[in-house]
Design a protein around this motif. Structure first.
Motif, PDB file in Angstrom:
ATOM      1  N   TYR A 155      31.471  45.172  28.690  1.00 41.84           N
ATOM      2  CA  TYR A 155      32.230  46.336  29.157  1.00 41.84           C
ATOM      3  C   TYR A 155      33.493  45.901  29.905  1.00 41.84           C
ATOM      4  O   TYR A 155      34.573  46.460  29.701  1.00 41.84           O
ATOM      5  N   LEU A 156      33.365  44.900  30.770  1.00 38.54           N
ATOM      6  CA  LEU A 156      34.518  44.441  31.546  1.00 38.54           C
ATOM      7  C   LEU A 156      35.636  43.958  30.623  1.00 38.54           C
ATOM      8  O   LEU A 156      36.817  44.252  30.856  1.00 38.54           O
ATOM      9  N   ASP A 157      35.270  43.233  29.590  1.00 42.96           N
ATOM     10  CA  ASP A 157      36.266  42.668  28.679  1.00 42.96           C
ATOM     11  C   ASP A 157      37.012  43.760  27.921  1.00 42.96           C
ATOM     12  O   ASP A 157      38.206  43.632  27.650  1.00 42.96           O
ATOM     13  N   GLU A 158      36.311  44.826  27.586  1.00 41.49           N
ATOM     14  CA  GLU A 158      36.941  45.874  26.782  1.00 41.49           C
ATOM     15  C   GLU A 158      37.687  46.893  27.625  1.00 41.49           C
ATOM     16  O   GLU A 158      38.640  47.517  27.153  1.00 41.49           O
ATOM     17  N   GLN A 159      37.281  47.082  28.892  1.00 42.91           N
ATOM     18  CA  GLN A 159      37.829  48.170  29.688  1.00 42.91           C
ATOM     19  C   GLN A 159      38.558  47.722  30.961  1.00 42.91           C
ATOM     20  O   GLN A 159      38.956  48.558  31.770  1.00 42.91           O
ATOM     21  N   ASN A 160      38.752  46.416  31.166  1.00 42.24           N
ATOM     22  CA  ASN A 160      39.435  45.916  32.368  1.00 42.24           C
ATOM     23  C   ASN A 160      38.826  46.496  33.647  1.00 42.24           C
ATOM     24  O   ASN A 160      39.539  46.940  34.555  1.00 42.24           O
ATOM     25  N   ALA A 161      37.507  46.495  33.710  1.00 33.49           N
ATOM     26  CA  ALA A 161      36.805  47.144  34.810  1.00 33.49           C
ATOM     27  C   ALA A 161      36.342  46.139  35.862  1.00 33.49           C
ATOM     28  O   ALA A 161      36.441  44.925  35.694  1.00 33.49           O
ATOM     29  N   VAL A 162      35.804  46.688  36.942  1.00 35.09           N
ATOM     30  CA  VAL A 162      35.257  45.911  38.058  1.00 35.09           C
ATOM     31  C   VAL A 162      33.744  46.093  38.056  1.00 35.09           C
ATOM     32  O   VAL A 162      33.264  47.228  38.008  1.00 35.09           O
ATOM     33  N   PRO A 163      32.952  45.024  38.091  1.00 34.11           N
ATOM     34  CA  PRO A 163      31.500  45.188  38.093  1.00 34.11           C
ATOM     35  C   PRO A 163      30.993  45.691  39.442  1.00 34.11           C
ATOM     36  O   PRO A 163      31.461  45.254  40.496  1.00 34.11           O
ATOM     37  N   CYS A 164      30.045  46.603  39.408  1.00 31.74           N
ATOM     38  CA  CYS A 164      29.407  47.059  40.643  1.00 31.74           C
ATOM     39  C   CYS A 164      28.249  46.140  41.037  1.00 31.74           C
ATOM     40  O   CYS A 164      27.764  46.206  42.167  1.00 31.74           O
ATOM     41  N   LYS A 165      27.837  45.297  40.126  1.00 31.23           N
ATOM     42  CA  LYS A 165      26.736  44.375  40.384  1.00 31.23           C
ATOM     43  C   LYS A 165      27.270  43.070  40.967  1.00 31.23           C
ATOM     44  O   LYS A 165      28.351  42.604  40.612  1.00 31.23           O
ATOM     45  N   GLU A 166      26.501  42.498  41.877  1.00 32.29           N
ATOM     46  CA  GLU A 166      26.812  41.169  42.377  1.00 32.29           C
ATOM     47  C   GLU A 166      26.660  40.162  41.231  1.00 32.29           C
ATOM     48  O   GLU A 166      25.775  40.294  40.388  1.00 32.29           O
ATOM     49  N   GLY A 167      27.516  39.158  41.207  1.00 31.43           N
ATOM     50  CA  GLY A 167      27.386  38.161  40.167  1.00 31.43           C
ATOM     51  C   GLY A 167      28.683  37.439  39.892  1.00 31.43           C
ATOM     52  O   GLY A 167      29.742  37.794  40.419  1.00 31.43           O
ATOM     53  N   ASP A 168      28.602  36.450  39.057  1.00 29.36           N
ATOM     54  CA  ASP A 168      29.759  35.622  38.712  1.00 29.36           C
ATOM     55  C   ASP A 168      30.361  36.133  37.404  1.00 29.36           C
ATOM     56  O   ASP A 168      30.106  35.590  36.328  1.00 29.36           O
ATOM     57  N   PHE A 169      31.165  37.181  37.498  1.00 23.56           N
ATOM     58  CA  PHE A 169      31.760  37.790  36.320  1.00 23.56           C
ATOM     59  C   PHE A 169      33.213  37.354  36.179  1.00 23.56           C
ATOM     60  O   PHE A 169      33.884  37.036  37.160  1.00 23.56           O
ATOM     61  N   GLU A 170      33.686  37.362  34.954  1.00 27.50           N
ATOM     62  CA  GLU A 170      35.084  37.068  34.688  1.00 27.50           C
ATOM     63  C   GLU A 170      35.880  38.371  34.794  1.00 27.50           C
ATOM     64  O   GLU A 170      35.694  39.281  33.983  1.00 27.50           O
ATOM     65  N   LEU A 171      36.744  38.444  35.804  1.00 23.93           N
ATOM     66  CA  LEU A 171      37.512  39.660  36.033  1.00 23.93           C
ATOM     67  C   LEU A 171      38.843  39.599  35.304  1.00 23.93           C
ATOM     68  O   LEU A 171      39.384  38.523  35.060  1.00 23.93           O
ATOM     69  N   PRO A 172      39.405  40.752  34.972  1.00 25.65           N
ATOM     70  CA  PRO A 172      40.730  40.771  34.351  1.00 25.65           C
ATOM     71  C   PRO A 172      41.761  40.114  35.269  1.00 25.65           C
ATOM     72  O   PRO A 172      41.682  40.237  36.498  1.00 25.65           O
ATOM     73  N   SER A 173      42.722  39.430  34.689  1.00 27.15           N
ATOM     74  CA  SER A 173      43.692  38.668  35.483  1.00 27.15           C
ATOM     75  C   SER A 173      44.528  39.545  36.397  1.00 27.15           C
ATOM     76  O   SER A 173      44.986  39.088  37.456  1.00 27.15           O
ATOM     77  N   MET A 174      44.721  40.812  36.022  1.00 31.54           N
ATOM     78  CA  MET A 174      45.536  41.678  36.879  1.00 31.54           C
ATOM     79  C   MET A 174      44.831  42.051  38.181  1.00 31.54           C
ATOM     80  O   MET A 174      45.419  42.698  39.041  1.00 31.54           O
TER      81      MET A 174
END
Length: 430
Positions: A335-354
């Motif tokens: 979901y993050l990759d397709e929608q440039n979103a922020v995860p509500c779950k704790e964890g090591d996610f790859e966030l959009p560069s912006m």
């Protein structure tokens, strides 16, 4: 029924809009438990199609169907009136969620084990959306978005401009950019909803997160709490293009993408539109520095999508299994990759560069909700802000805000104040 009192005003869209609900049958012909989810973000349909297919390939005992219709909220309200509820709904953390909860339509999911991994800020945001304090938890925050100021990294680097951390530094930056002959800001205020972008981002630093609840309790007024916000937002206008009310959201995105302004006061949700014009643009963001205490600033981030289990769901444990699947890191990342979103779950996610510039706020759980998530749509606050920005009459604007709030929330205010009388001081704290 109580829920019909809340939702009876919804315009029925006809039988053709109604989706097949779990009320028809809770089992498939081969004995699988049927779980239906209806989620309100049609732009994310591809991500949900991937997750639906993956879930059904890996589960032999549950068949998951995910619907992502246009006008999902209208369809959901129509189905609620017909008592044809899906098992799970995916909606935003806004006043619609507040209304569904107040209508006693959602299951208490306090026993769901996945809640332990959700960032506390987002759980708190949901609690602040309760009209009356509820025992329990009624939604799983899934993904959020973030709003502040997007900026053109290349322009900043070429000119040696530094990211401001206080209001005074921000005004100084605006003056510096303007003096260089370049345009600091661009607005698309022809679309009134965009007036809420700087309003919400600045409100995080200038008014209490629970200001709407405080007003409902009668302990303060918007005229008092929004005065500094009103005074400061209008100071942005001289740093933008002439007549921002003649330009739409698309116009503003295009202008920013073409380098016509150094910054754009909007949320991360605008980045795909900007990149569609200029795919090579280097965009980053920073928290709107609306006050002069950098340590007190927080990121404007609200729950963009969360999941609630409906009371008519026939198999709560199967619904929980769907939620566990949705919360698996690799599925959130889809979901993050397709929608440039922020995860509500704790964890090591790859966030959009912006989001690089606000990453520390996300990681340190320093976030506060959008104020407009508490505003009734009938009040048309976006149009009120636009009118204020055009005429500059803060006193009239704030007086109208207080007057219209009472007009459109009269029954809710009565309910809140009755609760306060019955439970004593502090009864409405979450």
């Amino acid at each position: 029924m109580k829920k019909k009192l809340i939702l009876a005003g919804t315009v029925l869209m006809g039988a053709g809009l109604a989706l097949a609900g779990c009320g028809d049958s809770s089992k498939t012909s081969d004995g699988k438990t049927k779980i239906e989810m209806v989620q309100y973000k049609p732009e994310a349909v591809k991500a949900f199609e991937k997750m639906e297919e993956k879930f059904n390939e890996t589960h032999d005992d549950i068949e998951l169907t995910i619907e992502s219709p246009n006008e999902a909220m209208t369809i959901l309200k129509t189905r609620f009136i017909k008592e044809d509820q899906p098992d799970i709904i995916g909606i935003g953390g806004d006043v619609n969620y507040s209304n569904f909860l107040d209508s006693d339509m959602l299951v208490d999911i306090s026993d769901f084990d996945g809640l332990k991994d959700i960032k506390q800020s987002y759980l708190d945001i949901d609690k602040n959306l309760e009209f009356i304090p509820e025992d329990g938890t009624y939604a799983v925050p899934y993904v959020a978005n973030a709003a502040g100021i997007l900026y053109n990294k290349e322009m900043f680097e070429e000119n040696g401009w530094e990211i401001p951390t206080t209001w005074d530094e921000f005004i100084e930056l605006l003056d510096t950019i303007q003096a260089s002959g370049q345009l600091p800001l661009y607005f698309g205020f022809k679309d009134t909803w965009t007036c809420l972008a700087p309003w919400n981002a600045m409100a995080c630093d200038l008014s209490p997160a629970d200001v709407c609840q405080q007003v409902n309790k009668g302990t303060t007024t918007f005229s008092e709490e929004y005065r500094e916000l009103a005074d400061k937002i209008i100071q942005l206008l001289p740093y933008a293009q002439n007549d921002p009310y003649a330009f739409s959201y698309n116009d503003a995105c295009t202008a920013f993408a073409r380098g016509e302004s150094a910054m754009y006061c909007i949320g991360s949700y605008a980045v795909p539109q900007i990149l569609s014009v200029n795919p090579d643009m280097q965009i980053d963001s920073f928290v709107f520095p609306a006050n002069d205490n950098a340590d007190e600033q927080v990121l404007n981030s609200g729950v963009d999508l969360q999941f609630s289990v409906m009371k008519d769901c026939k198999n709560k444990e199967a619904a929980y299994e769907v939620l566990r699947f949705m919360l698996e890191d690799e599925n959130i990342q889809i979901y993050l990759d397709e929608q440039n979103a922020v995860p509500c779950k704790e964890g090591d996610f790859e966030l959009p560069s912006m989001l690089d510039g606000v990453k520390e706020y996300i990681e340190n759980d320093k976030m506060t909700d959008y104020q407009d998530h508490h505003y009734p749509s009938e009040m048309a606050v976006d149009a009120m802000i636009q009118t204020y920005l055009m005429d500059g009459d803060a006193d009239s604007f704030l007086a109208k805000f207080d007057k219209d709030w009472i007009r459109y929330n009269r029954d809710l205010i009565r309910k809140v104040q009755k609760y306060e009388e019955e439970h004593g001081e502090g009864g409405n704290e979450s």
